[in-house]
Design an enzyme around this catalytic site. Structure first.
Site: not given
Ligand code: COA
Length: 424
Positions: A138, A71-72, A167, A135-136, A16, A246-247, A95-97
């Protein structure tokens, strides 16, 4: 021309917070290219699905006006494609981890070497410090940003709010950072990093409570109900129920029909300049001159009694009647609108704040349009893309690959199989 026409966004966002940001940029006219993992894509496509095998409302409502390429990025050919995309885009939003982009082989230094004009914008849960690797989601942000400890009633537990301030709120903050960096680039010629932590975004939205924390050191918070009730304050800002932040003291009061309708309530503000009008409306004209009620400081110890008297009056009217009567004499009030009422509100439809969108596999659905209106750059909300819908188009038109190269990329497994799009 749209406000952000000509700006190309490499959208590495998911769930989100990030998608909120890139959706806004798309609504302002940027070309937003969403990169998704082949096969699954953004996890929200399949979350909270109300129709089997159809992109969820969670996804469709956060990804309008974007293009999708699968795309991988862990595949060697996928990495080559990503490098080309970085060279062709102005902004990368993610917004990856924590650490994911580095592990993918694309740290900031490399991105900036590939494209010195590139702005890299990131949302993380926390800024640098003890929690930077967490990781975080909302509600973690609502809790760590000070919102939850100050929301709810004094005698109950902390509460999270339905508004997605962690978010969507942080997505909004990031969008502002990106447009500021784009403007800066017009002078500097260089990109830069834009980072926004969800904890910081929530705290920014909760700043009035940090204000109160400091006021508390100098004495009780007199506008909080607990002051009038004689309940001593502790060391930290307490939860204040529906007291106004507020006030001008305010409360949520029952209206006619509250016994059956959970939303038959109104927020009523006893704004000082309209006190006399309030007294007239509720039938307490003597409160206009009675020294026990006539001034705001005198009223602070009697707020419960005052609001109980106002509620006696609001309970004789529907929330919309109260709205009309009060607004006619400038008394600020807000009816509690249910999501059903909002969905059916024709004035919100007329301004494009609530829009009906057509989707090839879902059909028609309602969404929230752009809440920010630009007079010279109006928003037209377009449906969200199917997974990988634009993969070939982007390889051909944005990266200018010839058909032979496109077929090699497809055979390498770096991009997914394009979706079968139902006739629109
Ligand atoms: N191709 C290949 N791999 C991909 C990819 C793609 N197109 N897109 C994502 N990935 C992989 C990443 O490389 C990562 O791999 P790694 O852990 O081996 O390095 C993996 O997917 C997971 O990514 P991550 O962002 O950590 O996802 P998650 O599902 O484990 O965690 C969150 C989700 C939201 C908790 C985390 O992304 C996060 O804390 N984000 C920042 C805060 C945030 O925005 N939070 C609110 C979200 S609404």
């Amino acid at each position: 021309m749209k406000a952000l026409e000509g700006v190309r966004i490499l959208d590495f966002t998911h769930v989100q917070s990030g998608p909120t940001c890139t959706q806004l940029l798309a609504w302002f006219g940027a070309d937003v290219i969403k990169i998704e993992r082949p096969g699954t894509g953004d996890i929200t496509r399949g979350q909270l699905q109300d129709i089997p095998k159809v992109d969820s409302l969670y996804f469709t409502m956060l990804n309008h006006n974007k293009r999708s390429i699968t795309l991988d990025t862990k595949n060697p050919t996928g990495k080559e494609v990503l490098e080309r995309l970085i060279k062709e885009c102005d902004v990368l939003v993610e917004n990856f981890g924590p650490g994911v982009l580095d592990r993918m082989g694309f740290p900031w230094e490399k991105i900036s070497r590939l494209n010195p004009r590139m702005i890299v914008a990131s949302i993380k849960g926390f800024g640098p410090g003890p929690y930077e690797d967490c990781k975080v989601y909302e509600n973690v942000a609502q809790c760590t940003g000070g919102a939850a400890s100050t929301t709810g009633f004094r005698d109950g537990p902390p509460l999270v709010t339905g508004a997605q301030i962690g978010d969507s709120g942080t997505g909004l903050h990031l969008a502002l950072g990106i447009v500021a960096a784009l403007y800066h680039r017009t002078h500097s010629g260089r990109g830069q990093r834009v980072t926004c932590a969800m904890q910081d975004g929530v705290l920014n939205l909760s700043r009035v409570k940090l204000r109160d924390q400091q006021r508390l050191a100098r004495g009780p918070l007199k506008e909080y109900s607990q002051f009038g009730e004689g309940v001593p304050f502790g060391a930290a800002v307490p939860r204040a129920g529906n007291d106004s932040g507020g006030g001008q003291p305010g409360r949520i009061l029952k209206c006619k029909g509250w016994e059956q309708d959970p939303d038959a309530y109104i927020y009523f503000i006893t704004q000082a300049p309209v006190w006399e009008k309030i007294c007239d409306i509720i039938g307490e004209p003597t409160w206009k001159t009675d020294p026990e009620y006539a001034t705001p400081p005198a009223r602070l110890t009697k707020l419960n009694a005052i609001f109980a008297r106002i509620e006696q009056w609001t309970m004789t009217k529907t929330k919309f009647e109260v709205m009309n009567i009060c607004n006619a004499v400038d008394i600020p009030v807000g009816p509690i609108l249910s999501m059903k009422e909002i969905a059916e509100d024709q004035s919100l439809r007329a301004t494009g704040t609530v829009v009906e969108v057509d989707h090839p596999t879902r059909g028609k659905y309602l969404s929230v349009g752009n809440p920010i209106k630009l007079s010279d750059s109006p928003t037209k909300v377009e449906r969200s893309p199917l997974l990988g819908e634009h993969t070939e188009e982007i390889l051909r038109d944005v990266l200018r690959f010839d058909p032979g190269r496109i077929s090699e990329i497809q055979q390498s497994g770096a991009v997914g199989v394009p979706p079968a799009i139902a006739a629109e």
